[in-house]
Design a protein around this motif. Structure first.
Motif, short mmCIF file in Angstrom:
data_model
loop_
_atom_site.label_atom_id
_atom_site.label_comp_id
_atom_site.label_asym_id
_atom_site.label_seq_id
_atom_site.Cartn_x
_atom_site.Cartn_y
_atom_site.Cartn_z
N PHE A 81 0.94 2.32 22.80
CA PHE A 81 0.24 2.09 21.54
C PHE A 81 0.28 3.34 20.66
O PHE A 81 0.55 3.27 19.45
N GLY A 82 0.00 4.51 21.25
CA GLY A 82 0.03 5.75 20.49
C GLY A 82 1.41 6.02 19.91
O GLY A 82 1.54 6.47 18.75
N ALA A 83 2.46 5.75 20.70
CA ALA A 83 3.83 5.96 20.23
C ALA A 83 4.18 5.01 19.10
O ALA A 83 4.77 5.40 18.09
N VAL A 84 3.79 3.74 19.26
CA VAL A 84 4.14 2.72 18.26
C VAL A 84 3.44 3.01 16.93
O VAL A 84 4.03 2.82 15.85
N VAL A 85 2.20 3.47 16.98
CA VAL A 85 1.46 3.76 15.74
C VAL A 85 2.16 4.84 14.93
O VAL A 85 2.38 4.70 13.71
N ILE A 86 2.56 5.93 15.58
CA ILE A 86 3.21 7.03 14.86
C ILE A 86 4.58 6.60 14.34
O ILE A 86 4.93 6.84 13.18
N TYR A 87 5.36 5.93 15.18
CA TYR A 87 6.70 5.50 14.75
C TYR A 87 6.60 4.42 13.67
O TYR A 87 7.38 4.41 12.71
N GLY A 88 5.63 3.52 13.83
CA GLY A 88 5.44 2.47 12.83
C GLY A 88 5.06 3.05 11.48
O GLY A 88 5.51 2.56 10.43
N LEU A 89 4.24 4.08 11.48
CA LEU A 89 3.87 4.73 10.23
C LEU A 89 5.09 5.32 9.55
O LEU A 89 5.27 5.17 8.33
N LYS A 90 5.94 5.96 10.32
CA LYS A 90 7.16 6.55 9.76
C LYS A 90 8.05 5.48 9.13
O LYS A 90 8.52 5.64 7.99
N ILE A 91 8.26 4.36 9.82
CA ILE A 91 9.10 3.28 9.31
C ILE A 91 8.48 2.68 8.05
O ILE A 91 9.17 2.41 7.05
N PHE A 92 7.16 2.48 8.07
CA PHE A 92 6.47 1.88 6.93
C PHE A 92 6.63 2.73 5.67
O PHE A 92 6.95 2.22 4.59
N ILE A 93 6.43 4.03 5.80
CA ILE A 93 6.53 4.93 4.64
C ILE A 93 7.95 4.96 4.11
O ILE A 93 8.19 4.90 2.89
N GLU A 94 8.94 5.03 5.02
CA GLU A 94 10.33 5.09 4.58
C GLU A 94 10.74 3.81 3.86
O GLU A 94 11.43 3.85 2.84
N LYS A 96 8.74 1.78 2.29
CA LYS A 96 8.00 1.76 1.04
C LYS A 96 8.73 2.58 -0.02
O LYS A 96 8.84 2.18 -1.17
N GLU A 97 9.26 3.71 0.38
CA GLU A 97 9.99 4.57 -0.54
C GLU A 97 11.32 3.94 -0.96
O GLU A 97 11.69 3.98 -2.13
N HIS A 98 12.03 3.32 -0.02
CA HIS A 98 13.33 2.72 -0.34
C HIS A 98 13.17 1.49 -1.23
O HIS A 98 14.08 1.11 -1.96
N ALA A 99 12.00 0.84 -1.14
CA ALA A 99 11.76 -0.35 -1.96
C ALA A 99 11.47 -0.01 -3.41
O ALA A 99 11.50 -0.88 -4.28
N THR A 100 11.19 1.26 -3.69
CA THR A 100 10.90 1.69 -5.06
C THR A 100 12.20 2.01 -5.77
O THR A 100 12.96 2.87 -5.35
N HIS A 101 12.48 1.30 -6.89
CA HIS A 101 13.73 1.50 -7.60
C HIS A 101 13.66 2.68 -8.56
O HIS A 101 14.68 3.23 -8.95
N GLU A 102 12.44 3.07 -8.95
CA GLU A 102 12.29 4.21 -9.84
C GLU A 102 12.55 5.51 -9.08
O GLU A 102 12.33 5.59 -7.88
N GLN A 103 13.00 6.50 -9.82
CA GLN A 103 13.23 7.80 -9.21
C GLN A 103 11.90 8.43 -8.84
O GLN A 103 11.07 8.69 -9.71
N SER A 107 9.62 13.83 -3.10
CA SER A 107 10.62 13.51 -2.09
C SER A 107 10.00 12.66 -0.98
O SER A 107 8.90 12.95 -0.51
N SER A 108 10.71 11.59 -0.58
CA SER A 108 10.19 10.73 0.47
C SER A 108 10.05 11.48 1.78
O SER A 108 9.12 11.24 2.55
#
Length: 251
Positions: A81-94, A96-103, A107-108
């Motif tokens: 659970f601890g591992a999944v939370v940290i890795y999931g946060l990383k994936i979620f943020i990345e 979220k950044e890639h989904a934004t078309h504006e510059q 930096s992500s």
């Protein structure tokens, strides 16, 4: 207020203080700037953090739960659970950044690093509080020492990261202190859980271990392979520091 809760708070406070010291280093003037101080210490901190996961979190948790199959299973679930939370946060943020078309103005990679530092400070505070509140002093000292030493360059890194995002030095320093407050909260939560459920210690330690292990793996992947890191004497010293500290501590 129970003594267990007070010890949990004290453990979180020790962890917070170390992060605050790291943030203060950003205010000390040097010819080459604070990045050199960070670069010198981060390899040692990563090795120390990896060693802490193996020797101070996973090993004591396994020892305390081996005689209880259900508790051992819960501890393994806590690690995952601890591992999944940290890795999931990383994936979620990345994503979220890639989904934004504006510059993006920020930096992500800087945003991911800043948020990852804040979030993974919680299990560090959890581990500090749980070790001091639930283990004997000889077992708790290596955990507290390793996390505290590792938090100093992390506090400095947090300030540097916020400065890179365009914050001034005063706000960046305040942000570095805030990331340490998260560790204090983790210590309080550990103290509360242990004061209510004594058998929660292995689960808390394993959860913190899973989160910290994943943080180290992400850091190694982002900034260089494990084989490249192991060639650094500071990284190897960090790996060896905790077993040596455990050996020299009196019984």
């Amino acid at each position: 207020m129970s003594s267990v809760l007070w010890l949990g708070i004290l453990g979180g406070l020790i962890s917070f203080t170390a992060t605050a010291v790291g943030a203060l280093l950003s205010l000390t003037p040097t010819k080459s700037g604070p990045f050199v101080k960070f670069k010198f210490s981060i390899d040692f901190a990563l090795g120390l953090m990896l060693s802490a996961v193996a020797f101070s979190l996973v090993a004591p948790a396994a020892k305390n739960s081996l005689n209880n199959p259900k508790l051992f299973l819960l501890s393994l679930i806590g690690f995952v659970f601890g591992a999944v939370v940290i890795y999931g946060l990383k994936i979620f943020i990345e994503r979220k950044e890639h989904a934004t078309h504006e510059q993006p103005q920020i930096s992500s990679s800087q945003l991911v690093l800043a948020l990852a530092l804040i979030v993974h400070n919680f299990p560090e505070g959890l581990a500090s509080g749980a070790s001091l509140a639930g283990l004997d002093l000889k077992s708790a000292i290596p955990i507290l020492s390793s996390i505290a030493i590792q938090n100093i360059p992390e506090g400095l890194l947090m300030v540097l990261c916020l400065k890179g995002m365009g914050w001034n030095l005063k706000k960046s320093f305040a942000g570095g202190l805030f990331s340490g407050v998260v560790e204090l909260v983790g210590g309080v939560v550990a103290g509360l859980l242990l004061s209510l459920v004594n058998q929660a210690l292995p689960v808390i330690l394993m959860m913190a271990g899973g989160a910290m292990f994943t943080s180290v793996v992400i850091e190694l992947k982002e900034h260089g392979s494990f084989l490249n890191r192991i060639k650094q004497p500071q990284f190897a010293m960090g790996l060896l520091a905790l077993p040596l500290l455990t050996m020299i501590l009196p019984s």
